[in-house]
Scaffold this active site. Sequence first.
Site, mmCIF file in Angstrom:
data_model
loop_
_atom_site.group_PDB
_atom_site.id
_atom_site.type_symbol
_atom_site.label_atom_id
_atom_site.label_comp_id
_atom_site.label_asym_id
_atom_site.label_seq_id
_atom_site.Cartn_x
_atom_site.Cartn_y
_atom_site.Cartn_z
ATOM 1 N N PRO A 1 -1.229 -0.454 -4.277
ATOM 2 C CA PRO A 1 -0.992 0.353 -5.715
ATOM 3 C C PRO A 1 -1.641 1.647 -6.039
ATOM 4 C CG PRO A 1 -1.198 -2.012 -5.880
ATOM 5 C CD PRO A 1 -1.586 -1.711 -4.770
ATOM 6 N N GLU A 2 -0.961 2.564 -6.486
ATOM 7 C CA GLU A 2 -1.728 3.665 -6.978
ATOM 8 C C GLU A 2 -1.887 3.848 -8.388
ATOM 9 O OE1 GLU A 2 -0.310 7.355 -5.202
ATOM 10 O OE2 GLU A 2 0.709 6.582 -3.746
ATOM 11 N N LYS B 1 -8.091 3.047 -9.213
ATOM 12 C CA LYS B 1 -7.412 1.804 -8.866
ATOM 13 C C LYS B 1 -8.276 0.486 -9.246
ATOM 14 C CE LYS B 1 -5.309 3.920 -5.014
ATOM 15 N NZ LYS B 1 -5.109 4.049 -3.505
ATOM 16 N N ARG C 1 -19.133 5.717 -9.814
ATOM 17 C CA ARG C 1 -19.022 6.120 -8.472
ATOM 18 C C ARG C 1 -17.656 6.750 -8.295
ATOM 19 N NH1 ARG C 1 -21.585 0.853 -7.817
ATOM 20 N NH2 ARG C 1 -19.543 -0.126 -7.365
ATOM 21 N N ASN D 1 -1.619 7.323 -1.151
ATOM 22 C CA ASN D 1 -0.930 8.286 -0.030
ATOM 23 C C ASN D 1 0.415 9.002 -0.719
ATOM 24 O OD1 ASN D 1 -0.785 9.187 2.598
ATOM 25 N ND2 ASN D 1 0.024 7.066 3.262
ATOM 26 N N ARG E 1 -4.859 6.961 7.625
ATOM 27 C CA ARG E 1 -3.500 6.798 6.632
ATOM 28 C C ARG E 1 -2.379 7.789 7.138
ATOM 29 N NH1 ARG E 1 -4.257 4.398 1.857
ATOM 30 N NH2 ARG E 1 -1.879 4.341 1.952
#
Length: 278
Positions: free
Chosen positions: A2-3, A52, A123, A164, A260
């Site tokens: 999931p984005e 995310k 981070r 992606n 990817r």
Amino acid sequence: MPEGHTLHRLAGELTAVFGGREVEVSSPQGRFAGSAELLTGQVLVGAESWGKHLFVEFPDDRFVHVHLGLYGKFDVHAGVDVVPEPVGQVRLRLETERSYADLRGATACELLTRDERDAIVARSGPDPLRDDADPTVAWERIRRSKAPIGGLLMDQSVLAGVGNVYRAEVLFRHRLDPYRPGSSLRVGQWRAMWDDLVVLMADGVRTGRIDTVRPEHTPEAMGRPPRRDDHGGEVYVYRRNGMPCHVCGHAVRTAELQGRNLFWCSHCQRRYRSRALQ
């Protein structure tokens, strides 16, 4: 995976259904049982996401940190007549008298302190969906890197929440070669991409799908059939390998970049050539 818009949408749903209410917390699968015992019967303060990462807040600066990974699902059910018994490998259940949410298959589900939550955020790069995001933080990392911009946009320490689909689509919309070094971009190009992501991802939160084509390239405007894909939404290049570009008609290409699949139109997104090599 999931984005970021999916996590923001989920955070809003959890807050709307459970925020400010006492909840029963359990781990039918057992892997989160110890932490669930510490939280059950407490008021769920609210939920938020950063990229995310999902954070569900409880009193005393305690946070349930969830990362869905590739296979995770966090299904929220509100206003049911009867809360059913858990089915399958439910790692975390949140429950009130008429609502419940079940988490399955997540990469991470852990109870954190505020300091630990803040360390994860520190981070991460800026999230285009957050009002407190600073795009200059991402720009400083991009302009110093010779790595391809197509990889940098997916690096969650550079930019949080972009996956992606948004990576491929924003590069197409700005006619950028995905292999172009980050250090070769101009700040104006970066700010245009950032502003575009802010709008596109906010639309994704609102609709629950990713749509990136401009009005003149919709199925209705072009007289073409709508896209059929389990991800939904109208896109320019993502998962359209070998199909004609909506803009120029050339075939969309694909290749692997940093593990990817990358999708782009080599005609609309001309190969970048450094002036030093010309």
